[in-house]
Design a protein around this motif. Structure first.
Motif, PDB file in Angstrom:
ATOM      1  N   VAL A   1      -1.649  41.464  20.798  1.00 24.62           N
ATOM      2  CA  VAL A   1      -3.078  41.166  20.804  1.00 24.62           C
ATOM      3  C   VAL A   1      -3.795  42.333  21.471  1.00 24.62           C
ATOM      4  O   VAL A   1      -3.393  42.795  22.542  1.00 24.62           O
ATOM      5  N   GLU A   2      -4.850  42.815  20.813  1.00 17.43           N
ATOM      6  CA  GLU A   2      -5.651  43.904  21.362  1.00 17.43           C
ATOM      7  C   GLU A   2      -7.105  43.464  21.450  1.00 17.43           C
ATOM      8  O   GLU A   2      -7.585  42.684  20.626  1.00 17.43           O
ATOM      9  N   TYR A   3      -7.790  43.970  22.465  1.00 14.35           N
ATOM     10  CA  TYR A   3      -9.188  43.645  22.683  1.00 14.35           C
ATOM     11  C   TYR A   3     -10.018  44.917  22.569  1.00 14.35           C
ATOM     12  O   TYR A   3      -9.619  45.976  23.057  1.00 14.35           O
TER      13      TYR A   3
ATOM     14  N   ARG B   1      -4.747  46.089  25.605  1.00 11.90           N
ATOM     15  CA  ARG B   1      -3.939  44.884  25.500  1.00 11.90           C
ATOM     16  C   ARG B   1      -4.048  44.087  26.802  1.00 11.90           C
ATOM     17  O   ARG B   1      -4.443  44.613  27.838  1.00 11.90           O
TER      18      ARG B   1
ATOM     19  N   ARG C   1     -11.126  40.097  19.541  1.00  9.77           N
ATOM     20  CA  ARG C   1      -9.692  39.894  19.780  1.00  9.77           C
ATOM     21  C   ARG C   1      -8.973  40.080  18.455  1.00  9.77           C
ATOM     22  O   ARG C   1      -9.281  39.397  17.480  1.00  9.77           O
ATOM     23  N   ASN C   2      -8.046  41.010  18.427  1.00  8.74           N
ATOM     24  CA  ASN C   2      -7.279  41.281  17.213  1.00  8.74           C
ATOM     25  C   ASN C   2      -5.814  40.930  17.460  1.00  8.74           C
ATOM     26  O   ASN C   2      -5.164  41.554  18.285  1.00  8.74           O
ATOM     27  N   GLN C   3      -5.347  39.910  16.750  1.00  5.86           N
ATOM     28  CA  GLN C   3      -3.955  39.484  16.875  1.00  5.86           C
ATOM     29  C   GLN C   3      -3.196  39.936  15.644  1.00  5.86           C
ATOM     30  O   GLN C   3      -3.623  39.716  14.515  1.00  5.86           O
TER      31      GLN C   3
END
Length: 119
Positions: free
Chosen positions: A92-94, A51, A82-84
């Motif tokens: 949000v995770e990368y 994150r 990028r996952n929101q």
């Protein structure tokens, strides 16, 4: 590990390039160059899913703006995803893409070079 023949061919291509053609080294450095991008990628190799605030804590000295800009550029270049999530507060995770993961041998060779250089 790259072969001697591949390295020799690469060196020839560098020597034969002129200023009228795009240098592949320059192009690669535009994607991963700068003070922060390699450090961000290294953290993503290390933790797989990270994150924003975790990255901020792990990369000392980076500002929120620079981290945000670097993440955005790495995403546009296809190295990270990028996952929101639709939650409150927003999460949000990368993660690394397959292209980003393909940089592992480059990090390995850089580490080997560094260890030899230090000695």
């Amino acid at each position: 590990m790259v072969s001697k023949q591949e390295l020799d061919q690469y060196l020839i291509s560098i020597k034969e390039s002129d200023n009228n053609h795009e240098c592949v080294v320059k192009s690669a450095l535009e994607v991963v160059g700068g003070k922060w991008k390699l450090r961000i990628l290294a953290q993503l190799l290390k933790k797989e899913v990270v994150r924003f605030n975790e990255l901020k804590r792990e990369i000392s000295g980076i500002t929120n703006t620079m981290l945000s800009n670097s993440l955005h550029e790495l995403e546009l270049d296809g190295l990270i995803a990028r996952n929101q999530y639709n939650e409150m507060p927003v999460r949000v995770e990368y993660t690394l893409t397959d292209t980003g993961k393909s940089m592992l041998p480059i990090f390995y060779e850089l580490t080997v070079w560094w260890n030899n250089y230090r000695e």
